[in-house]
Design a protein around this motif. Structure first.
Motif, PDB file in Angstrom:
ATOM      1  N   TRP A 168       0.849  -1.183   0.000  1.00 11.52           N
ATOM      2  CA  TRP A 168       0.000   0.000   0.000  1.00 11.52           C
ATOM      3  C   TRP A 168       0.883   1.231   0.000  1.00 11.52           C
ATOM      4  N   SER A 169       0.335   2.310  -0.509  1.00 10.08           N
ATOM      5  CA  SER A 169       1.076   3.567  -0.549  1.00 10.08           C
ATOM      6  C   SER A 169       0.089   4.725  -0.472  1.00 10.08           C
ATOM      7  N   SER A 170       0.605   5.901  -0.124  1.00 13.27           N
ATOM      8  CA  SER A 170      -0.227   7.097  -0.109  1.00 13.27           C
ATOM      9  C   SER A 170       0.599   8.279  -0.590  1.00 13.27           C
ATOM     10  N   SER A 171      -0.055   9.220  -1.233  1.00 14.33           N
ATOM     11  CA  SER A 171       0.672  10.391  -1.729  1.00 14.33           C
ATOM     12  C   SER A 171       1.246  11.202  -0.573  1.00 14.33           C
ATOM     13  N   GLY A 172       0.601  11.123   0.590  1.00 13.56           N
ATOM     14  CA  GLY A 172       1.082  11.866   1.757  1.00 13.56           C
ATOM     15  C   GLY A 172       1.980  11.059   2.673  1.00 13.56           C
ATOM     16  N   LEU A 203       0.245  -6.252  -6.221  1.00 12.74           N
ATOM     17  CA  LEU A 203      -1.000  -5.559  -5.908  1.00 12.74           C
ATOM     18  C   LEU A 203      -0.696  -4.468  -4.892  1.00 12.74           C
ATOM     19  N   ASN A 204      -0.902  -3.213  -5.283  1.00 15.02           N
ATOM     20  CA  ASN A 204      -0.621  -2.073  -4.429  1.00 15.02           C
ATOM     21  C   ASN A 204      -1.900  -1.264  -4.208  1.00 15.02           C
ATOM     22  N   ILE A 205      -2.286  -1.121  -2.946  1.00 18.12           N
ATOM     23  CA  ILE A 205      -3.475  -0.351  -2.595  1.00 18.12           C
ATOM     24  C   ILE A 205      -3.097   1.123  -2.492  1.00 18.12           C
ATOM     25  N   THR A 206      -3.849   1.957  -3.211  1.00 21.55           N
ATOM     26  CA  THR A 206      -3.583   3.404  -3.203  1.00 21.55           C
ATOM     27  C   THR A 206      -4.710   4.200  -2.564  1.00 21.55           C
ATOM     28  N   GLY A 207      -5.793   3.540  -2.206  1.00 23.70           N
ATOM     29  CA  GLY A 207      -6.909   4.218  -1.565  1.00 23.70           C
ATOM     30  C   GLY A 207      -7.676   3.270  -0.687  1.00 23.70           C
ATOM     31  N   GLY A 208      -8.023   3.747   0.499  1.00 24.48           N
ATOM     32  CA  GLY A 208      -8.765   2.934   1.460  1.00 24.48           C
ATOM     33  C   GLY A 208      -9.962   3.678   2.000  1.00 24.48           C
ATOM     34  N   THR A 209     -10.018   3.802   3.314  1.00 26.48           N
ATOM     35  CA  THR A 209     -11.182   4.405   3.974  1.00 26.48           C
ATOM     36  C   THR A 209     -11.015   5.886   4.283  1.00 26.48           C
ATOM     37  N   GLU A 210      -9.970   6.495   3.784  1.00 27.42           N
ATOM     38  CA  GLU A 210      -9.739   7.911   4.070  1.00 27.42           C
ATOM     39  C   GLU A 210     -10.776   8.801   3.398  1.00 27.42           C
ATOM     40  N   THR A 211     -10.934   9.979   3.933  1.00 25.22           N
ATOM     41  CA  THR A 211     -11.840  10.972   3.372  1.00 25.22           C
ATOM     42  C   THR A 211     -11.370  11.381   1.979  1.00 25.22           C
ATOM     43  N   GLY A 212     -12.275  11.953   1.204  1.00 26.17           N
ATOM     44  CA  GLY A 212     -11.905  12.453  -0.111  1.00 26.17           C
ATOM     45  C   GLY A 212     -12.477  11.659  -1.266  1.00 26.17           C
ATOM     46  N   HIS A 213     -13.079  10.502  -0.978  1.00 25.69           N
ATOM     47  CA  HIS A 213     -13.710   9.695  -2.026  1.00 25.69           C
ATOM     48  C   HIS A 213     -15.200  10.031  -2.089  1.00 25.69           C
ATOM     49  N   ASP A 226      -3.723   8.584   8.163  1.00 27.63           N
ATOM     50  CA  ASP A 226      -4.785   9.301   8.883  1.00 27.63           C
ATOM     51  C   ASP A 226      -6.079   9.262   8.066  1.00 27.63           C
ATOM     52  N   ARG A 227      -7.096   8.664   8.601  1.00 26.97           N
ATOM     53  CA  ARG A 227      -8.408   8.519   7.937  1.00 26.97           C
ATOM     54  C   ARG A 227      -9.024   9.868   7.564  1.00 26.97           C
ATOM     55  N   ASN A 228      -8.707  10.895   8.300  1.00 22.51           N
ATOM     56  CA  ASN A 228      -9.299  12.209   8.064  1.00 22.51           C
ATOM     57  C   ASN A 228      -8.462  13.099   7.153  1.00 22.51           C
ATOM     58  N   ASN A 229      -7.435  12.543   6.523  1.00 18.27           N
ATOM     59  CA  ASN A 229      -6.568  13.287   5.618  1.00 18.27           C
ATOM     60  C   ASN A 229      -6.630  12.619   4.242  1.00 18.27           C
ATOM     61  N   ALA A 230      -7.124  13.355   3.247  1.00 20.13           N
ATOM     62  CA  ALA A 230      -7.328  12.789   1.912  1.00 20.13           C
ATOM     63  C   ALA A 230      -6.037  12.370   1.216  1.00 20.13           C
ATOM     64  N   THR A 231      -4.875  12.864   1.656  1.00 28.44           N
ATOM     65  CA  THR A 231      -3.616  12.458   1.016  1.00 28.44           C
ATOM     66  C   THR A 231      -3.043  11.185   1.631  1.00 28.44           C
TER      67      THR A 231
END
Length: 165
Positions: free
Chosen positions: A49-53, A88-98, A57-62
């Motif tokens: 998994w990866s994130s742009s930020g 298989l790389n997850i780039t989005g989960g339960t964070e805000t912004g979707h 943090d679930r409340n941070n869209a990055t």
């Protein structure tokens, strides 16, 4: 006793401590898991998994968070990894912004996967094309009913269940 109160009572007795979503007529129990539990499950089968930020943090869209992910969604990622053998790389989960809605990222039903030739080939050659989503994304449905939408830069996957885990 009427059916609606009986279903609500049964859901609360059978699954105490498990979140119940929806109305009494469509109530169903959903087991929520923590970010740590999800990452452990993903690590066990080689899902990354990866994130742009660079955060969770679930409340941070990055960020990419798995806090409050549905257990069958995490199991669905494991099933996909095992079935494809692909990276298989997850780039989005339960964070805000979707996008919002009952079957949303925020409510634990969706994961985004980075695209690669292996995963894309597996989805398009194994699952059934079911047409375009309202936003124009081509959709494919697995035999278990989960829906894979090609959003161009990534796969947006809606897990109704674990995909045959």
């Amino acid at each position: 006793m009427k059916l609606r109160p009986l279903l609500t009572a049964l859901a609360l007795v059978v699954a105490p401590g498990v979140a119940v979503l929806g109305t009494a007529t469509d109530a169903f129990a959903v087991t929520k898991i923590s970010h740590a539990t999800a990452t452990g499950m993903f690590r066990d089968v080689g899902v990354t998994w990866s994130s742009s930020g660079g955060c969770s943090d679930r409340n941070n869209a990055t960020c990419t968070s798995f806090d409050q992910l549905n257990l069958p969604t995490a199991q669905g990622a494991q099933t996909l990894k095992r079935a494809t053998g692909c990276a298989l790389n997850i780039t989005g989960g339960t964070e805000t912004g979707h996008a919002s809605g009952t079957y949303s990222h925020w409510n634990g039903y969706k994961l985004d996967y980075g695209k690669n030739t292996c995963v894309t080939s597996y989805i398009k050659n194994t699952f059934t094309y079911i047409g375009l989503r309202g936003d124009g994304a081509p959709q494919y449905q697995s035999g278990s009913g989960n829906i894979y939408a090609d959003e161009g830069s990534h796969w947006d996957v809606l897990y109704y269940n674990c995909g045959g885990c």
